[in-house]
Design an enzyme around this catalytic site. Structure first.
Site, PDB file in Angstrom:
ATOM      1  N   LYS A 109      46.789  39.318   9.260  1.00 56.15           N
ATOM      2  CA  LYS A 109      47.317  38.637  10.332  1.00 56.15           C
ATOM      3  C   LYS A 109      48.920  38.964  10.266  1.00 56.15           C
ATOM      4  O   LYS A 109      49.299  39.376  11.468  1.00 56.15           O
ATOM      5  CB  LYS A 109      46.989  37.363  10.886  1.00 56.15           C
ATOM      6  CG  LYS A 109      45.520  37.076  11.150  1.00 56.15           C
ATOM      7  CD  LYS A 109      45.068  36.782  12.422  1.00 56.15           C
ATOM      8  CE  LYS A 109      43.648  37.022  12.725  1.00 56.15           C
ATOM      9  NZ  LYS A 109      42.879  35.876  12.605  1.00 56.15           N
ATOM     10  N   LYS A 148      33.726  49.644  13.250  1.00 54.58           N
ATOM     11  CA  LYS A 148      32.612  48.665  13.727  1.00 54.58           C
ATOM     12  C   LYS A 148      32.707  48.105  15.183  1.00 54.58           C
ATOM     13  O   LYS A 148      33.796  48.391  15.558  1.00 54.58           O
ATOM     14  CB  LYS A 148      32.403  47.199  12.844  1.00 54.58           C
ATOM     15  CG  LYS A 148      33.881  46.506  13.185  1.00 54.58           C
ATOM     16  CD  LYS A 148      33.598  44.905  12.314  1.00 54.58           C
ATOM     17  CE  LYS A 148      34.476  44.064  12.865  1.00 54.58           C
ATOM     18  NZ  LYS A 148      34.408  42.779  12.088  1.00 54.58           N
ATOM     19  N   LYS A 159      35.616  44.658  20.652  1.00 52.06           N
ATOM     20  CA  LYS A 159      36.181  44.733  21.922  1.00 52.06           C
ATOM     21  C   LYS A 159      37.760  45.106  21.514  1.00 52.06           C
ATOM     22  O   LYS A 159      38.092  46.013  22.359  1.00 52.06           O
ATOM     23  CB  LYS A 159      36.452  43.269  22.410  1.00 52.06           C
ATOM     24  CG  LYS A 159      35.253  43.049  23.399  1.00 52.06           C
ATOM     25  CD  LYS A 159      35.473  42.232  24.725  1.00 52.06           C
ATOM     26  CE  LYS A 159      36.754  41.127  24.418  1.00 52.06           C
ATOM     27  NZ  LYS A 159      36.235  39.981  25.258  1.00 52.06           N
TER      28      LYS A 159
END
Ligand code: TRP
Length: 327
Positions: free
Chosen positions: A113, A192, A195
């Site tokens: 992140k 994969k 969204k």
């Protein structure tokens, strides 16, 4: 014999897709009949991926509807919202006192992140402690998770062990429970389904849109003319047929051969696939319609979850305070 207890959660990210269903939800649905299940909408964890919270209620509701539509059943499982059980936050605080920062800094998800440019704030670093509190407060024995969550679970076990050594044996060390996961690639056939890559088919997708999306899928680039022989073993469309077709009686060998021997045009193959997917999603659509017509039902389900989860959480916290000589 007492049933083992399961806890798992998902961050509310809006509407779920076929990848979420195959990768996690279909397992949860089955686990309901075997274990005592707690399934949580992790809305506090969602605060680590946004500062604009205006959408969060809607995302939570959409996710709950998807859960119920695929067969999570409030009669069998406790379905609840994390932020409605404030005891998680208290346990999180207590556990933060016994968690060395390097344990948190070595978490792959944290490092990723940061690399993606997210702000290095405390919530992000402490994410796995909150997750540990979510699990330990229910004394869950097992935690169904995907691959990416395994390091968090390892950390949860370490924190549980440390707490137990310091204050007495209160928490079982939670075992990860890997999904039986069937993985599918997204519509692009490259990454994969997610969204964030816009390569997904939502569980609530309208049939017309399913067809449109499937017709846009890439097929074997070497199959240009109708009669060219295809390579189904490398084709994403064929792998979708493999995943979803058999349940609806599709003849996979037939599709394989017809493609390979140049008898099955890609367009037809995709139209067939679209039909299979629409049929797969049909029962979910039915249930969703009922739920959307009666939103008060959603509130009732969460209220029931809040009562059941709150009771367990309060009891555990009482034990924790006693063990720490704080009550
Ligand atoms: N971190 C999990 C995820 O992103 C969501 C989550 C929050 C969770 N609390 C949990 C999963 C407790 C399992 C157990 O997928």
């Amino acid at each position: 014999m007492e049933k083992e207890r399961i806890l798992s959660g998902m961050r509310p990210s809006g509407k779920l897709h076929l990848g979420n269903y195959l990768g996690a939800l279909s397992d949860w649905v089955k686990q309901q009949d075997i274990y005592e299940c707690f399934f949580m909408i992790a809305d506090w964890h969602a605060l680590t991926d946004r500062t604009d919270t205006r959408q969060i209620k809607q995302d939570t509701e959409d996710m709950l509807i998807d859960w119920l539509a695929v067969g999570l059943n409030p009669q069998k499982s406790t379905l609840f919202l994390q932020s409605e059980i404030p005891e998680h936050a208290e346990l999180h605080l207590i556990l933060s006192m016994i968690t060395p920062i390097p344990w948190l800094e070595r978490c792959p998800t944290y490092k990723e992140k940061l690399e993606m440019g997210q702000e290095n704030n405390y919530g992000l670093l402490g994410y796995p402690i909150l997750q540990t509190a979510d699990i330990l407060i229910y004394k869950a024995n097992r935690v169904p998770v995907g691959e990416d969550q395994l390091p968090h679970l390892e950390l949860s076990r370490e924190i549980a062990r440390r707490f137990n050594n310091l204050y007495g044996n209160i928490f079982p060390e939670p075992e990860p429970f890997r999904y039986n996961a069937v993985k599918i690639l997204g519509l692009d056939g490259k990454k994969k389904m997610s969204k964030s890559y816009s390569n997904e088919i939502a569980l609530s997708e309208e049939p017309r849109l399913v067809e449109k999306k499937v017709l846009g899928m890439f097929t074997d680039p070497e199959k240009i003319y109708l009669k060219d022989s295809g390579h189904p073993q490398e084709c994403n469309v064929y792998s979708y047929h493999q995943t979803f077709g058999p349940l609806l009686g599709e003849d996979l060998d037939g599709i394989f051969k017809d493609c390979q021997e140049g008898r099955l045009p890609c367009k037809e193959c995709k139209k067939n696939l679209a039909q299979v997917l629409v049929k797969t999603l049909a029962p979910f659509r039915e249930r969703r319609k009922e739920l959307e017509a009666d939103r008060s039902k959603l509130k009732k389900i969460l209220a029931k979850g809040k009562r059941a989860a709150g009771e367990v959480a309060r009891a555990t916290l009482r034990e924790v305070r006693e063990a720490m000589h704080m009550s």
